[in-house]
Design a protein around this motif. Structure first.
Motif, PDB file in Angstrom:
ATOM      1  N   UNK A 177       1.358   5.100  -2.231  1.00  0.00           N
ATOM      2  CA  UNK A 177       1.459   3.951  -1.250  1.00  0.00           C
ATOM      3  C   UNK A 177       2.722   3.022  -1.619  1.00  0.00           C
ATOM      4  N   UNK A 178       2.794   2.758  -3.053  1.00  0.00           N
ATOM      5  CA  UNK A 178       4.192   1.871  -3.234  1.00  0.00           C
ATOM      6  C   UNK A 178       5.361   2.580  -2.764  1.00  0.00           C
ATOM      7  N   UNK A 179       5.427   3.869  -2.945  1.00  0.00           N
ATOM      8  CA  UNK A 179       6.690   4.671  -2.668  1.00  0.00           C
ATOM      9  C   UNK A 179       6.985   4.824  -1.330  1.00  0.00           C
ATOM     10  N   UNK A 180       5.737   4.820  -0.460  1.00  0.00           N
ATOM     11  CA  UNK A 180       5.868   4.802   1.234  1.00  0.00           C
ATOM     12  C   UNK A 180       6.376   3.403   1.774  1.00  0.00           C
ATOM     13  N   UNK A 181       5.986   2.512   0.926  1.00  0.00           N
ATOM     14  CA  UNK A 181       6.052   1.179   1.702  1.00  0.00           C
ATOM     15  C   UNK A 181       7.404   0.236   0.424  1.00  0.00           C
ATOM     16  N   UNK A 182       8.534   0.761   0.443  1.00  0.00           N
ATOM     17  CA  UNK A 182       9.360   0.078  -0.404  1.00  0.00           C
ATOM     18  C   UNK A 182       9.719  -1.463   0.043  1.00  0.00           C
ATOM     19  N   UNK A 183       9.588  -1.718   1.354  1.00  0.00           N
ATOM     20  CA  UNK A 183       9.748  -3.046   1.874  1.00  0.00           C
ATOM     21  C   UNK A 183       8.499  -3.947   1.755  1.00  0.00           C
ATOM     22  N   UNK A 184       7.534  -3.391   1.013  1.00  0.00           N
ATOM     23  CA  UNK A 184       6.538  -4.622   0.959  1.00  0.00           C
ATOM     24  C   UNK A 184       6.069  -4.409  -0.477  1.00  0.00           C
ATOM     25  N   UNK A 185       5.705  -5.370  -1.354  1.00  0.00           N
ATOM     26  CA  UNK A 185       5.211  -5.673  -2.461  1.00  0.00           C
ATOM     27  C   UNK A 185       3.706  -5.423  -2.302  1.00  0.00           C
ATOM     28  N   UNK A 186       3.030  -4.304  -3.008  1.00  0.00           N
ATOM     29  CA  UNK A 186       1.771  -3.765  -2.921  1.00  0.00           C
ATOM     30  C   UNK A 186       1.124  -4.513  -3.953  1.00  0.00           C
ATOM     31  N   UNK A 187      -0.072  -5.278  -3.251  1.00  0.00           N
ATOM     32  CA  UNK A 187      -0.777  -6.049  -4.467  1.00  0.00           C
ATOM     33  C   UNK A 187      -2.283  -5.261  -4.746  1.00  0.00           C
ATOM     34  N   UNK A 188      -3.057  -5.937  -5.157  1.00  0.00           N
ATOM     35  CA  UNK A 188      -4.389  -5.424  -5.569  1.00  0.00           C
ATOM     36  C   UNK A 188      -5.260  -5.014  -4.235  1.00  0.00           C
ATOM     37  N   UNK A 189      -6.521  -4.206  -4.609  1.00  0.00           N
ATOM     38  CA  UNK A 189      -7.150  -3.992  -3.480  1.00  0.00           C
ATOM     39  C   UNK A 189      -8.163  -5.049  -3.336  1.00  0.00           C
TER      40      UNK A 189
ATOM     41  N   UNK B 237      -5.547  -2.997   0.757  1.00  0.00           N
ATOM     42  CA  UNK B 237      -4.517  -3.552  -0.371  1.00  0.00           C
ATOM     43  C   UNK B 237      -4.025  -4.968   0.393  1.00  0.00           C
ATOM     44  N   UNK B 238      -3.774  -5.939  -0.521  1.00  0.00           N
ATOM     45  CA  UNK B 238      -3.065  -7.177  -0.044  1.00  0.00           C
ATOM     46  C   UNK B 238      -1.446  -6.515  -0.443  1.00  0.00           C
TER      47      UNK B 238
ATOM     48  N   UNK C 214       8.641 -12.651   3.451  1.00  0.00           N
ATOM     49  CA  UNK C 214       7.368 -13.285   2.527  1.00  0.00           C
ATOM     50  C   UNK C 214       6.254 -13.355   3.198  1.00  0.00           C
ATOM     51  N   UNK C 215       5.871 -12.658   4.331  1.00  0.00           N
ATOM     52  CA  UNK C 215       4.828 -12.741   5.159  1.00  0.00           C
ATOM     53  C   UNK C 215       3.571 -12.062   4.455  1.00  0.00           C
ATOM     54  N   UNK C 216       2.435 -12.517   4.119  1.00  0.00           N
ATOM     55  CA  UNK C 216       1.305 -11.740   3.581  1.00  0.00           C
ATOM     56  C   UNK C 216       0.669 -10.809   4.505  1.00  0.00           C
ATOM     57  N   UNK C 217       0.424  -9.601   3.914  1.00  0.00           N
ATOM     58  CA  UNK C 217      -0.173  -8.534   5.041  1.00  0.00           C
ATOM     59  C   UNK C 217      -1.353  -7.823   4.371  1.00  0.00           C
ATOM     60  N   UNK C 218      -1.890  -7.184   5.174  1.00  0.00           N
ATOM     61  CA  UNK C 218      -3.176  -6.386   4.685  1.00  0.00           C
ATOM     62  C   UNK C 218      -2.705  -4.807   4.966  1.00  0.00           C
ATOM     63  N   UNK C 219      -2.839  -3.847   3.978  1.00  0.00           N
ATOM     64  CA  UNK C 219      -2.326  -2.598   3.866  1.00  0.00           C
ATOM     65  C   UNK C 219      -3.671  -1.678   4.050  1.00  0.00           C
ATOM     66  N   UNK C 220      -3.894  -1.113   5.240  1.00  0.00           N
ATOM     67  CA  UNK C 220      -5.004   0.075   5.234  1.00  0.00           C
ATOM     68  C   UNK C 220      -4.439   1.199   5.121  1.00  0.00           C
TER      69      UNK C 220
END
Length: 530
Positions: free
Chosen positions: A6-18, A28-29, A36-42
């Motif tokens: 998931x991290x590798x597929x989204x380099x433009x996002x800092x992937x957080x906890x589930x 994941x958050x 700097x926009x918070x997102x939810x990653x499904x």
């Protein structure tokens, strides 16, 4: 697959906890690094990526979802298909779900109506864009920090299951069986009416604290109830609001609201009638409505003032800890359409056979069993009976109707007896028995008209009881009531045949017919109580 993909597929996002998990994937958050926009990653299940057809369908659906722009729909910012992952990047909402608020603090009736109006507004916009939700439930309705309601997870269920409800061989259901529409469970063609049904179920639950069907039996039994039974009436809510909710839950999709907007128009009118025209302004909940919904006039149907007051003040909480959990979609799951698993509830065939045989015997016995061969004496009962003897007794199935001495012109029967007798009754004069037959029309007598009315009454109530049992609107009481109703039916058939054929109405035949009627009634009631 690990989180690293998931991290590798989204380099433009800092992937957080589930931050969430369901049958359709893990959430994941995250934060967009530049904005700097918070997102939810499904993160969709691996089964989506492993199935080429499903993968293509979801990519097409994701493009539709990304074009949805409505204040009551969680926006999709991005869709990424890389490194074997299918990822939806959406707005992150930290205000909690409708379910969490419903289960903790509870919701007033006004709040519930406002939430559902917001959901219907978003659903209608999606339907207009050609997207069905098919998994509307309180956990998919989320709040923003300022209390705005948004619908999440559009279209995912439709893509994964192609609109059908899928179950595992172990009986777990992919999706949420508590809110599923009957046509969706059966794999039939789907329209916006399927989302109307689910949203109506949500409103029913928010207003009453419970679901519209009895609990228990597991997810398959839950689906069966929605397919084959009628929902319980919403008795805790006054009209016209209850009527609006129940119309959204009709099993036949064509009899429901045709789309989310027509549902919203009636709901807004009912709420305005109960809570006042300015109820949404006083509620201070941001709800964006179409002009035809916001201008809906209060319903003209009356409401009980006390009910209207009580429903506006008391918060309602969920009585269920959580609806039945959904199955998880994985590569190892063996899923089949629910229509292959659910079956119409059946009753033991022998109960229907007993009911049919008893009913047939009930019809045959009064014609076949003639009783004693006694001489007949036709007469006009309004005049004295001119038979030989000093004293005349008249009885009906052992019940004495008259005992009179001989007068100057014969035996004058009392008025009550003359009104009772129609057809033939047993008479005796000086030890000699005969049939006293009235030559007047039997429909002017209690025996004639009374037996016909009793027959119609018992048939109507038996049919009503059986229908209520089939629809699960009543229980053991209706089964018990079928015994006296069946017995009365047997007596009515016996007496009516005796009157029309001028036969002696004897007690043994009456009891036999009554028992046969009771047997037919209770057998049919037990068979109907599936």
């Amino acid at each position: 697959m690990t989180l690293s993909s998931v991290v590798a597929a989204l380099p433009q996002y800092a992937v957080g906890e589930q931050i969430g998990e369901g049958g359709m994937g893990v959430v994941y958050g995250g934060v967009h690094r530049q904005l700097g926009r918070p997102v939810a990653i499904k993160r969709l299940p691996a089964a989506v990526a492993e199935d080429p057809r499903m993968s293509e369908r979801f990519e097409h659906e994701a493009r539709l979802l990304a074009r949805l722009d409505h204040p009551h729909i969680v926006p999709v910012y991005d869709y990424v298909r890389q490194h074997g992952e299918h990822l939806l990047v959406m707005e992150r909402l930290d205000g909690g779900t409708v379910w969490s608020r419903f289960a903790s603090d509870g919701l007033t009736a006004q709040q519930s109506c406002g939430i559902v109006l917001a959901a219907l507004s978003g659903l209608h916009a999606a339907h207009e864009a050609g997207v069905l939700h098919l998994d509307v439930k309180p956990k998919n309705l989320l709040f923003t920090a300022n209390g705005l309601v948004k619908v999440a997870d559009f279209g995912i269920s439709q893509v994964v299951s192609e609109g059908a409800t899928l179950v595992t061989h172990g009986g777990a259901v992919l999706g949420t069986p508590a809110y599923i529409a009957p046509e969706q469970a059966l794999g039939n063609a789907l329209t916006p009416a399927a989302d109307v049904y689910a949203t109506g179920t949500v409103l029913y639950e928010l207003l009453s604290g419970d679901l519209p069907f009895e609990r228990g039996g597991g997810p398959i039994a839950m689906i069966q109830k929605r397919v084959y039974q009628e929902p319980r009436p919403l008795t805790t809510v006054p009209e016209p609001l209850a009527g609006v909710v129940m119309r959204s839950l009709v099993r036949d999709p064509s009899a429901r609201y045709r789309n989310a907007e027509t549902f919203a128009v009636d709901l807004a009118g009912a709420a305005a009638h109960l809570f006042g025209p300015d109820w949404l302004m006083r509620l201070q909940m941001p709800v964006h409505l179409a002009p035809q919904v916001s201008s809906a006039r209060p319903s003209a149907r009356p409401a009980h003032p006390r009910d209207a007051i009580s429903i506006t003040q008391q918060p309602i909480r969920a009585t269920l800890v959580d609806p039945v959990p959904a199955a998880r979609l994985s590569g190892s799951s063996t899923l089949v359409p629910a229509a292959q698993v659910i079956k119409a509830p059946t009753s033991p065939w022998w109960l229907w056979l007993v009911a049919a045989i008893s009913l047939l015997a009930l019809v045959v016995v009064p014609f076949a069993v003639t009783g004693r061969e006694l001489p007949s004496f036709p007469t006009n009962l309004s005049e004295p009976v001119t038979v030989e003897g000093q004293r005349l007794t008249v009885s009906l199935a052992g019940i004495q109707l008259a005992d009179v001495p001989r007068g100057p012109e014969g035996f004058a029967l009392p008025g009550a007896a003359r009104w009772v007798v129609g057809g033939a009754v047993t008479a005796a004069a000086d030890g000699r028995e005969f049939l006293l037959v009235s030559n007047q029309t039997p429909w002017l007598s209690i025996m004639g008209t009374g037996s016909a009315l009793l027959l119609l009454f018992t048939l109507a109530y038996l049919e009503s009881n059986l229908r209520a049992l089939r629809r699960r609107q009543t229980g053991v009481g209706a089964v018990i009531a079928s015994v006296p109703l069946g017995f009365g039916l047997g007596l009515a058939v016996w007496l009516l045949v005796s009157v029309l054929l001028d036969r002696e109405p004897t007690l043994p035949i009456a009891v036999t017919c009554g028992v046969l009627g009771a047997a037919a009634g209770i057998s049919a009631a037990l068979a109907s109580k599936r």
